[in-house]
Design a protein around this motif. Structure first.
Motif, PDB file in Angstrom:
ATOM      1  N   ARG A 105      29.699   4.422 -43.130  1.00 59.97           N
ATOM      2  CA  ARG A 105      28.867   4.693 -41.960  1.00 59.97           C
ATOM      3  C   ARG A 105      29.588   4.283 -40.678  1.00 59.97           C
ATOM      4  NH1 ARG A 105      23.862   1.280 -42.556  1.00 59.97           N
ATOM      5  NH2 ARG A 105      22.901   2.688 -41.039  1.00 59.97           N
ATOM      6  N   LEU A 107      28.592   3.768 -36.705  1.00 60.61           N
ATOM      7  CA  LEU A 107      27.452   3.662 -35.799  1.00 60.61           C
ATOM      8  C   LEU A 107      27.938   3.821 -34.360  1.00 60.61           C
ATOM      9  CD1 LEU A 107      25.545   0.642 -37.423  1.00 60.61           C
ATOM     10  CD2 LEU A 107      25.541   3.078 -38.064  1.00 60.61           C
ATOM     11  N   ARG A 110      24.357   6.746 -28.384  1.00 60.65           N
ATOM     12  CA  ARG A 110      23.965   8.143 -28.157  1.00 60.65           C
ATOM     13  C   ARG A 110      24.821   8.805 -27.092  1.00 60.65           C
ATOM     14  NH1 ARG A 110      18.110   9.067 -25.804  1.00 60.65           N
ATOM     15  NH2 ARG A 110      19.270   9.187 -23.828  1.00 60.65           N
ATOM     16  N   VAL A 124      34.256  12.346 -41.316  1.00 55.16           N
ATOM     17  CA  VAL A 124      33.065  13.060 -41.804  1.00 55.16           C
ATOM     18  C   VAL A 124      33.423  13.969 -42.972  1.00 55.16           C
ATOM     19  CG1 VAL A 124      31.292  14.741 -41.183  1.00 55.16           C
ATOM     20  CG2 VAL A 124      31.887  12.902 -39.584  1.00 55.16           C
ATOM     21  N   ARG A 129      29.483   9.099 -42.590  1.00 51.78           N
ATOM     22  CA  ARG A 129      28.368   9.573 -41.771  1.00 51.78           C
ATOM     23  C   ARG A 129      28.423   8.928 -40.390  1.00 51.78           C
ATOM     24  NH1 ARG A 129      25.336   7.687 -46.088  1.00 51.78           N
ATOM     25  NH2 ARG A 129      24.173   6.302 -44.678  1.00 51.78           N
ATOM     26  N   ILE A 130      28.160   9.736 -39.371  1.00 54.11           N
ATOM     27  CA  ILE A 130      28.007   9.231 -38.011  1.00 54.11           C
ATOM     28  C   ILE A 130      26.518   9.061 -37.744  1.00 54.11           C
ATOM     29  CG2 ILE A 130      28.386   9.684 -35.566  1.00 54.11           C
ATOM     30  CD1 ILE A 130      30.775  11.436 -36.384  1.00 54.11           C
ATOM     31  N   GLU A 131      26.112   7.865 -37.372  1.00 50.13           N
ATOM     32  CA  GLU A 131      24.711   7.589 -37.102  1.00 50.13           C
ATOM     33  C   GLU A 131      24.562   7.011 -35.699  1.00 50.13           C
ATOM     34  OE1 GLU A 131      22.818   5.363 -40.237  1.00 50.13           O
ATOM     35  OE2 GLU A 131      24.240   6.128 -41.717  1.00 50.13           O
ATOM     36  N   VAL A 132      23.480   7.377 -35.025  1.00 52.76           N
ATOM     37  CA  VAL A 132      23.277   7.001 -33.627  1.00 52.76           C
ATOM     38  C   VAL A 132      22.439   5.731 -33.529  1.00 52.76           C
ATOM     39  CG1 VAL A 132      22.327   7.729 -31.414  1.00 52.76           C
ATOM     40  CG2 VAL A 132      23.463   9.394 -32.893  1.00 52.76           C
ATOM     41  N   ILE A 133      22.927   4.777 -32.743  1.00 53.40           N
ATOM     42  CA  ILE A 133      22.169   3.565 -32.453  1.00 53.40           C
ATOM     43  C   ILE A 133      20.991   3.937 -31.553  1.00 53.40           C
ATOM     44  CG2 ILE A 133      22.272   1.265 -31.426  1.00 53.40           C
ATOM     45  CD1 ILE A 133      25.381   1.478 -31.817  1.00 53.40           C
ATOM     46  N   MET A 149      20.290  -1.835 -38.454  1.00 50.26           N
ATOM     47  CA  MET A 149      21.004  -0.767 -39.151  1.00 50.26           C
ATOM     48  C   MET A 149      22.149  -1.299 -40.022  1.00 50.26           C
ATOM     49  SD  MET A 149      21.377   1.959 -35.988  1.00 50.26           S
ATOM     50  CE  MET A 149      21.954   3.341 -36.986  1.00 50.26           C
ATOM     51  N   VAL A 154      28.540  -0.044 -43.353  1.00 44.90           N
ATOM     52  CA  VAL A 154      28.946   0.167 -41.959  1.00 44.90           C
ATOM     53  C   VAL A 154      30.396  -0.274 -41.796  1.00 44.90           C
ATOM     54  CG1 VAL A 154      28.536  -0.417 -39.545  1.00 44.90           C
ATOM     55  CG2 VAL A 154      26.598  -0.118 -41.104  1.00 44.90           C
ATOM     56  N   LEU A 357      25.684  14.216 -27.835  1.00 47.00           N
ATOM     57  CA  LEU A 357      24.494  13.612 -28.435  1.00 47.00           C
ATOM     58  C   LEU A 357      23.444  13.305 -27.363  1.00 47.00           C
ATOM     59  CD1 LEU A 357      26.257  11.135 -30.912  1.00 47.00           C
ATOM     60  CD2 LEU A 357      25.416  13.457 -31.374  1.00 47.00           C
TER      61      LEU A 357
END
Length: 393
Positions: A105, A107, A110, A124, A129-133, A149, A154, A357
């Motif tokens: 992951r 993080l 945005r 990717v 995975r790219i996840e937005v704080i 998170m 991470v 984003l």
């Protein structure tokens, strides 16, 4: 900074004598005459003595630039590398993290710079995975939400500190405290921060930080800074190597034990001479004084914009930087930039690709962007305001 201080800066800057009002310092600022002279002097030295022969003096200038950058960031000189662009610097550091695995992951805030997101595509493709704080009520990346998170998957926290599409100042130090507490690598894109706000990499607790030379530092295009925390250096194995970054030893080609493992033997001493001068000027001027001046000027501009019918401000956060995002009703941001350019006023315009984003989350297709510098004075503000009022009418 007093009006006399500002006038001295303007007198030493050819672009301020050209009749152009420059409010695009976040794109590229205006270099001083001394910075131009430093570039030209090294080029003349190479022409006179031979490019390779002049390299010895060029190396001295590069090390002066390295020490100046270290002073500005409160870092050891050995932790500073130079690159051709901020995106190149960030991408090299990211790729040097090693292979990515399914389930890893990343993080991000945005407001992440689009170029950094593009560099993450290989991760990717490998299954990361790219996840937005999540953001807080002001629109900034939320450290409390980030804490919730965190798990063993991470592998990186990445933050664009001052986004390209507006005045937000993300809580970079608070994010760093979360990253350090969980021993997670922490990268900061400080492309719009270095030279505008005080930057202390020790307080930020970041592992990697990058910035372009052409923006608020007022250095030449084609230059950038990369900071790597010394204790983190051995985690990074750059894919690109040559006889400078990995010199020959009795054991073979070994990576340097400092940030220069991200540099190569082929570099522009002339451009780095210019960057070095710009860094020295910034240190002499004082980044705290610069930030105070930028804050005062940008607030006056925001106040003026609020009084112009049809203008909508798009800045986030509780305190804004010197990047001012707005739109004028009935105008495409890029056409507005062009029309102001015809009036000899430079601003910027950003599309979705710069900060995809955040732009998508807020339903913005484009924004016009004013970015200020200590070089800007009251006359600049008056000319900008008058031009925008005319276009609004």
């Amino acid at each position: 900074m007093s009006p006399l201080d500002v006038q001295h800066l303007r007198d030493d800057t050819p672009g301020c004598q050209s009749g152009i009002v420059h409010f695009n310092h976040a794109g590229a600022s205006l270099p001083s005459q001394a910075t131009l002279d430093a570039i030209i002097e090294q080029l003349q030295r190479e022409a006179r003595d031979g490019p390779m022969e002049a390299g010895e003096h060029g190396e001295v200038l590069v090390e002066k630039a390295r020490r100046a950058a270290a002073q500005l960031l409160n870092a050891p000189a050995s932790s500073i590398a130079f690159a051709s662009s901020g995106s190149t610097a960030w991408s090299m550091a990211f790729q040097a993290l090693g292979r990515w695995q399914p389930g890893d992951r990343i993080l991000v805030g945005r407001h992440e710079w689009g170029g950094n997101l593009a560099s993450m595509e290989l991760a990717v493709q490998a299954g990361a995975r790219i996840e937005v704080i999540p953001c807080d009520d002001s629109g900034a990346a939320c450290p409390v939400a980030l804490e919730s998170m965190i798990d063993a998957h991470v592998k990186l926290i990445d933050l664009t500190w001052l986004p390209a599409n507006g005045g937000l100042i993300n809580p970079a130090q608070a994010i760093g405290e979360v990253a350090r507490r969980h021993a997670i690598p922490y990268f900061i894109d400080a492309g719009q921060a270095v030279g505008q706000v005080p930057v202390d990499v020790q307080a930020l607790q970041c592992d990697v930080l990058k910035s372009a030379g052409r923006k608020h530092l007022r250095g030449p295009r084609g230059t950038a800074l990369l900071y790597v925390r010394p204790a983190f250096l051995e985690r990074l194995k750059p894919a690109q190597r040559d006889v400078f970054s990995a010199p020959w030893t009795a054991q073979g080609f070994d990576l340097r034990n400092d940030a220069r493992r991200f540099e190569t033997s082929e570099t522009s001493f002339a451009l780095l001479a210019g960057l070095g001068n710009a860094l020295q000027e910034m240190n002499r001027l004082g980044i705290e004084r610069v930030w105070e001046r930028v804050s005062q000027t940008s607030e006056r501009i925001r106040e003026a914009l609020r009084g112009i019918p049809g203008i909508t401000l798009h800045d986030l956060g509780t305190r804004q930087s010197g990047l001012i995002a707005f739109n004028l009703a009935g105008w495409d941001a890029f056409e507005l930039k062009r029309r102001l350019g015809l009036k000899h006023i430079n601003i910027g315009a950003n599309g979705v690709a710069y900060t995809p984003l955040d732009m998508q989350a807020r339903g913005l297709q484009s924004v016009a962007r004013i970015s200020v510098s200590p070089l800007n004075n009251e006359d600049d503000i008056a000319l900008l305001s008058a031009a925008l009022r005319e276009l609004a009418d």
